[in-house]
Scaffold this motif. Structure first.
Motif, PDB file in Angstrom:
ATOM      1  N   VAL A 278      49.911 -23.026  -4.726  1.00 17.96           N
ATOM      2  CA  VAL A 278      48.836 -22.367  -3.976  1.00 17.96           C
ATOM      3  C   VAL A 278      48.818 -22.873  -2.536  1.00 17.96           C
ATOM      4  N   ASP A 279      48.973 -21.946  -1.576  1.00 20.28           N
ATOM      5  CA  ASP A 279      48.993 -22.298  -0.159  1.00 20.28           C
ATOM      6  C   ASP A 279      47.726 -21.884   0.576  1.00 20.28           C
ATOM      7  N   ALA A 280      46.968 -20.955   0.008  1.00 19.83           N
ATOM      8  CA  ALA A 280      45.713 -20.503   0.628  1.00 19.83           C
ATOM      9  C   ALA A 280      44.859 -19.852  -0.441  1.00 19.83           C
ATOM     10  N   VAL A 281      43.539 -19.943  -0.263  1.00 18.27           N
ATOM     11  CA  VAL A 281      42.597 -19.316  -1.185  1.00 18.27           C
ATOM     12  C   VAL A 281      41.571 -18.547  -0.369  1.00 18.27           C
ATOM     13  N   ALA A 282      41.305 -17.311  -0.765  1.00 20.40           N
ATOM     14  CA  ALA A 282      40.299 -16.486  -0.091  1.00 20.40           C
ATOM     15  C   ALA A 282      39.143 -16.223  -1.053  1.00 20.40           C
ATOM     16  N   ILE A 283      37.935 -16.433  -0.563  1.00 23.59           N
ATOM     17  CA  ILE A 283      36.736 -16.196  -1.363  1.00 23.59           C
ATOM     18  C   ILE A 283      35.876 -15.176  -0.641  1.00 23.59           C
ATOM     19  N   GLU A 284      35.564 -14.081  -1.311  1.00 21.64           N
ATOM     20  CA  GLU A 284      34.734 -13.045  -0.707  1.00 21.64           C
ATOM     21  C   GLU A 284      33.256 -13.361  -0.924  1.00 21.64           C
ATOM     22  N   ASN A 285      32.471 -13.097   0.106  1.00 21.24           N
ATOM     23  CA  ASN A 285      31.028 -13.273  -0.008  1.00 21.24           C
ATOM     24  C   ASN A 285      30.337 -12.100   0.679  1.00 21.24           C
ATOM     25  N   LEU A 286      29.034 -12.143   0.736  1.00 21.72           N
ATOM     26  CA  LEU A 286      28.274 -11.008   1.270  1.00 21.72           C
ATOM     27  C   LEU A 286      28.629 -10.681   2.708  1.00 21.72           C
ATOM     28  N   ARG A 287      28.946 -11.687   3.516  1.00 25.83           N
ATOM     29  CA  ARG A 287      29.202 -11.466   4.925  1.00 25.83           C
ATOM     30  C   ARG A 287      30.675 -11.468   5.315  1.00 25.83           C
ATOM     31  N   GLY A 288      31.569 -11.594   4.354  1.00 31.02           N
ATOM     32  CA  GLY A 288      32.984 -11.574   4.712  1.00 31.02           C
ATOM     33  C   GLY A 288      33.816 -12.408   3.758  1.00 31.02           C
ATOM     34  N   THR A 289      34.926 -12.901   4.267  1.00 24.23           N
ATOM     35  CA  THR A 289      35.868 -13.666   3.466  1.00 24.23           C
ATOM     36  C   THR A 289      36.073 -15.041   4.089  1.00 24.23           C
ATOM     37  N   SER A 290      35.994 -16.077   3.258  1.00 26.46           N
ATOM     38  CA  SER A 290      36.270 -17.434   3.702  1.00 26.46           C
ATOM     39  C   SER A 290      37.634 -17.846   3.169  1.00 26.46           C
ATOM     40  N   VAL A 291      38.435 -18.500   4.006  1.00 27.01           N
ATOM     41  CA  VAL A 291      39.757 -18.954   3.601  1.00 27.01           C
ATOM     42  C   VAL A 291      39.759 -20.471   3.516  1.00 27.01           C
ATOM     43  N   LEU A 292      40.189 -20.990   2.386  1.00 26.20           N
ATOM     44  CA  LEU A 292      40.257 -22.432   2.160  1.00 26.20           C
ATOM     45  C   LEU A 292      41.698 -22.905   2.307  1.00 26.20           C
ATOM     46  N   GLU A 293      41.864 -24.119   2.882  1.00 29.84           N
ATOM     47  CA  GLU A 293      43.203 -24.646   3.097  1.00 29.84           C
ATOM     48  C   GLU A 293      43.336 -26.123   2.763  1.00 29.84           C
ATOM     49  N   ALA A 294      42.216 -26.805   2.563  1.00 27.80           N
ATOM     50  CA  ALA A 294      42.268 -28.233   2.273  1.00 27.80           C
ATOM     51  C   ALA A 294      42.990 -28.461   0.945  1.00 27.80           C
ATOM     52  N   PRO A 295      43.860 -29.456   0.875  1.00 24.84           N
ATOM     53  CA  PRO A 295      44.640 -29.704  -0.353  1.00 24.84           C
ATOM     54  C   PRO A 295      43.779 -29.807  -1.607  1.00 24.84           C
ATOM     55  N   GLU A 296      42.611 -30.483  -1.487  1.00 24.63           N
ATOM     56  CA  GLU A 296      41.766 -30.639  -2.670  1.00 24.63           C
ATOM     57  C   GLU A 296      41.183 -29.302  -3.127  1.00 24.63           C
ATOM     58  N   ASP A 297      40.888 -28.403  -2.168  1.00 25.20           N
ATOM     59  CA  ASP A 297      40.387 -27.072  -2.515  1.00 25.20           C
ATOM     60  C   ASP A 297      41.482 -26.242  -3.197  1.00 25.20           C
ATOM     61  N   LEU A 298      42.687 -26.296  -2.641  1.00 25.89           N
ATOM     62  CA  LEU A 298      43.795 -25.533  -3.209  1.00 25.89           C
ATOM     63  C   LEU A 298      44.100 -26.000  -4.631  1.00 25.89           C
TER      64      LEU A 298
END
Length: 307
Positions: free
Chosen positions: A253-273
């Protein structure tokens, strides 16, 4: 190798001799991935930015912009930096050189970009670059599997008013996103909560058409669809929908996208991935096997027709 945040904004400043940023003035996902990789290798080589700047006869500011994705390095610069960083793996070098060659490309969605939220453009770019895409969706059929009728219905019923012509544009964009999967250019795995297939949020006709489309999509060699049963309970309701992307030949996993009411947040921190990679594995283990999932959908489809 992780992409930098998809929230970076170009400061409008460009030094003489630098490659220009893409049309629209925003760094591309490719330029951010290239910059993140060069930063990672520089740090591993225990060199600072001024030392890296000397290698390519440039300034620390330019190295900073390269590593943030705001400036595009030339291929020769990438080669010189990798030499200095001790990177000899031919595959890694070739991959980063390709990123340098194509980092300014904005992709097929450019013609729609001015009508889309910047975070949605970034999501599409991540999707378009990915070799592996994994999605968990507890509420809706994922966009990569939606029929035009389903997409139009859920967009229309969304919380914000969207003009009819814009709805048509968004539906067209979703169809464009699906081309990568249809062409087999990425391995795609989706996990849907049973409520998504069992409880229609749209008309019966559209729901029937959508279930049929999922069955057809799952026949592709690069597509796997699983259903998480109602019995999973808390696992389903406590895990918000997300998409994970891998850009290499391995499904790391190199990136994670999470959709929410106002848009999309992209996570990149190793612990999040790592956390989201593990969560997808947990969901996949709890879900019905692909064959059993398709049988469930066929049974639901049959019951709809009988009703």
């Amino acid at each position: 190798m992780h992409s930098l945040s998809c929230r970076l904004v170009w400061d409008g400043f460009r030094r003489r001799g630098e490659a220009p940023l893409p049309t629209g003035g925003r760094p591309t996902v490719r330029s951010r991935r290239l910059g993140a990789a060069l930063r990672q290798y520089r740090q591993a080589a225990k060199l600072d930015q001024p030392q890296a700047a000397e290698i390519i006869a440039s300034s620390q500011a330019r190295i900073s912009r390269i590593e943030s994705g705001q400036a595009t390095p030339r291929v020769i610069e990438v080669r010189l930096l990798l030499d200095a960083y001790g990177i000899t793996d031919a595959d890694v070098r070739a991959k980063l050189e390709e990123l340098a060659k194509h980092s300014k490309n904005r992709g097929w969605w450019l013609e729609h970009a001015e009508h889309l939220r910047p975070d949605y453009v970034d999501h599409i770019a991540l999707e378009d670059d990915a070799t592996y895409i994994r999605q968990w969706q507890p509420a809706l059929v994922p966009g990569l599997l939606q029929t035009p009728s389903y997409a139009r219905a859920v967009i229309t019923e969304g919380p914000d008013y969207i003009a009819p012509d814009e709805i048509s544009r968004l539906v067209k964009v979703r169809e464009g996103r699906q081309a990568k999967i249809e062409e087999g250019a990425a391995t795609y795995a989706a996990i849907l909560w049973e409520v998504v297939v069992a409880q229609p949020l749209v008309s019966v006709d559209i729901h029937r058409e959508q279930l049929t489309a999922i069955l057809e999509a799952a026949k592709r060699k690069n597509v796997t669809v699983q259903v998480l049963p109602f019995g999973a309970g808390a696992l389903a309701v406590t895990t918000a929908g997300f998409s994970s992307f891998s850009f290499d030949s391995e499904p790391t996993v190199d990136a994670v996208a999470i959709e929410n009411l106002r848009g999309t947040s992209v996570l990149e921190a190793p612990e999040d991935l790592a956390a989201y990679g593990n969560m997808f594995d947990v969901l996949r283990s709890a879900a019905l096997a692909p064959e059993a999932s398709m049988k469930l959908i066929r049974d639901i489809l049959r019951s709809i027709k009988e009703d």
